[in-house]
Design a protein around this motif. Structure first.
Motif, mmCIF file in Angstrom:
data_model
loop_
_atom_site.group_PDB
_atom_site.id
_atom_site.type_symbol
_atom_site.label_atom_id
_atom_site.label_comp_id
_atom_site.label_asym_id
_atom_site.label_seq_id
_atom_site.Cartn_x
_atom_site.Cartn_y
_atom_site.Cartn_z
ATOM 1 N N PHE A 1 0.375 -1.214 -0.220
ATOM 2 C CA PHE A 1 -0.155 0.033 0.302
ATOM 3 C C PHE A 1 0.861 1.273 0.025
ATOM 4 O O PHE A 1 0.115 2.714 0.100
ATOM 5 N N GLY A 2 2.099 1.054 -0.191
ATOM 6 C CA GLY A 2 3.278 1.717 -1.003
ATOM 7 C C GLY A 2 3.427 3.211 0.791
ATOM 8 O O GLY A 2 4.638 3.771 0.632
ATOM 9 N N ALA A 3 3.166 1.680 1.487
ATOM 10 C CA ALA A 3 4.056 1.722 2.755
ATOM 11 C C ALA A 3 5.404 1.667 3.069
ATOM 12 O O ALA A 3 6.328 1.368 2.403
ATOM 13 N N PRO A 4 6.721 2.715 3.803
ATOM 14 C CA PRO A 4 7.954 3.047 3.400
ATOM 15 C C PRO A 4 7.961 1.428 4.299
ATOM 16 O O PRO A 4 9.616 1.144 4.182
ATOM 17 N N VAL A 5 8.123 1.122 5.450
ATOM 18 C CA VAL A 5 8.293 -0.271 5.568
ATOM 19 C C VAL A 5 7.148 -1.366 5.768
ATOM 20 O O VAL A 5 6.148 -1.258 5.627
ATOM 21 N N GLY A 6 8.201 -2.736 5.182
ATOM 22 C CA GLY A 6 7.054 -4.027 4.915
ATOM 23 C C GLY A 6 7.175 -5.182 6.076
ATOM 24 O O GLY A 6 8.604 -5.486 6.082
ATOM 25 N N SER A 43 2.051 -3.567 6.445
ATOM 26 C CA SER A 43 2.391 -2.268 6.106
ATOM 27 C C SER A 43 2.490 -1.628 7.156
ATOM 28 O O SER A 43 1.316 -1.468 7.959
ATOM 29 N N MET A 44 3.431 -0.962 7.234
ATOM 30 C CA MET A 44 3.912 0.078 8.124
ATOM 31 C C MET A 44 4.306 1.597 7.714
ATOM 32 O O MET A 44 5.614 1.765 6.908
ATOM 33 N N GLY A 45 3.878 2.815 8.613
ATOM 34 C CA GLY A 45 4.001 3.396 7.926
ATOM 35 C C GLY A 45 3.280 4.808 8.389
ATOM 36 O O GLY A 45 2.225 4.951 9.247
ATOM 37 N N TRP A 46 3.763 6.272 8.010
ATOM 38 C CA TRP A 46 2.552 6.765 8.270
ATOM 39 C C TRP A 46 1.180 7.162 7.083
ATOM 40 O O TRP A 46 1.716 7.660 5.915
ATOM 41 N N GLY A 47 0.258 6.910 8.074
ATOM 42 C CA GLY A 47 -0.542 7.066 6.933
ATOM 43 C C GLY A 47 -1.415 7.971 5.790
ATOM 44 O O GLY A 47 -0.241 9.420 6.953
#
Ligand SMILES: Cc1cc2nc3c(=O)[nH]c(=O)nc-3n(C[C@H](O)[C@H](O)[C@H](O)COP(=O)(O)O)c2cc1C
Length: 240
Positions: A132-137, A202-206
């Motif tokens: 989903f375009g997250a900077p960390v997976g 997926s992990m990052g700033w929504g």
């Protein structure tokens, strides 16, 4: 005067984080420092586990390795090169089926996707593989020799990761969609033969402007899933 059973500050904080967490499926292109992810994983590792066996294993990817895995997963998804998903029994028993239908109505409704439009639904499913375009997976693995109760331990750890992240303003989406791609993932990440892919995240700033991040999935009421016995004379339940 404060009631003896009134929520404490820490209860309010924990409740607020629990309520604020949502599955986020569109992320801002803002990098997430490794130190922050490490901190989240370390605090998440306080999760309880049967006999303290701590059966979780996590692969944390960012940058080029994340892009490479995402591209490979995307290509495999498009080619249909994956195991048949076995996330749910077929058919899904009655009440669960109803909840799943309500989820689909909410999810595809928010995205303006007609549920009968299989191609549009597949395009949305495909977005899982780009994290989903997250900077960390993250890919969560577990030793396949363990029994299902150890998967419960892993689930507690995964939830801790999401809550520790949210408490720091970081969003997540847990994803079982990676499980059918275990062979590809295992090869790419160099998993030992006994390790199996349980899920990913997926992990990052929504991205708060994304419609897909504005959904609030309904939850069942306590009366619907819990039964109580033996509380007579214990006083009224606390209400916050
Ligand atoms: C084990 C697990 C697997 C999930 N897999 C996916 C997935 O593959 N893709 C996805 O978009 N959401 C996935 N979800 C998110 C659920 O759809 C979501 O948790 C549910 O609809 C409730 O919404 P909320 O998390 O926003 O409260 C998963 C959630 C869990 C707990």
């Amino acid at each position: 005067m404060q009631r003896a059973d009134a929520p404490t500050d820490s209860a309010r904080h924990v409740d607020a984080v629990l309520r604020a967490r949502r599955s986020v499926r569109a992320f801002a292109p803002r990098p997430l420092p490794q130190a922050l992810v490490r901190e989240i994983l370390q605090v998440a590792a306080t999760a309880p586990s049967n006999s303290n066996t701590q059966p979780w294993r996590v692969h944390v990817l960012a940058g080029a390795p994340l892009k490479a895995l995402g591209d490979a997963l995307d290509a495999a998804f498009v080619a249909g090169d994956f195991e048949a998903p076995a996330h749910f029994p077929d058919p899904l028993p009655g009440p669960f089926c109803d909840h799943q239908s309500a989820f689909a109505a909410c999810y595809y409704g928010a995205l303006g996707i007609d549920r009968a439009d299989a191609a549009a639904r597949a395009r949305q499913t495909r977005r899982n593989y780009g994290f989903f375009g997250a900077p960390v997976g993250l890919i969560f693995g577990i030793d396949a020799r363990l029994a299902r109760h150890s998967w419960l331990d892993l689930g507690l750890f995964v939830q801790n990761v999401m809550i520790a992240a949210k408490a720091r303003g970081i969003d997540t989406c847990p994803q079982v969609s990676f499980a059918p791609f275990h062979a590809l993932i295992a090869e790419r990440l160099g998993m030992p033969p006994e390790e199996v892919t349980a899920c990913g995240m997926s992990m990052g700033w929504g991205d708060p402007s994304a419609e897909v991040n504005r959904m609030a999935m309904p939850r069942r009421a306590v009366e619907d899933f819990a039964r109580f016995e033996g509380f007579e004379g214990f006083g009224e339940a606390s209400t916050s």
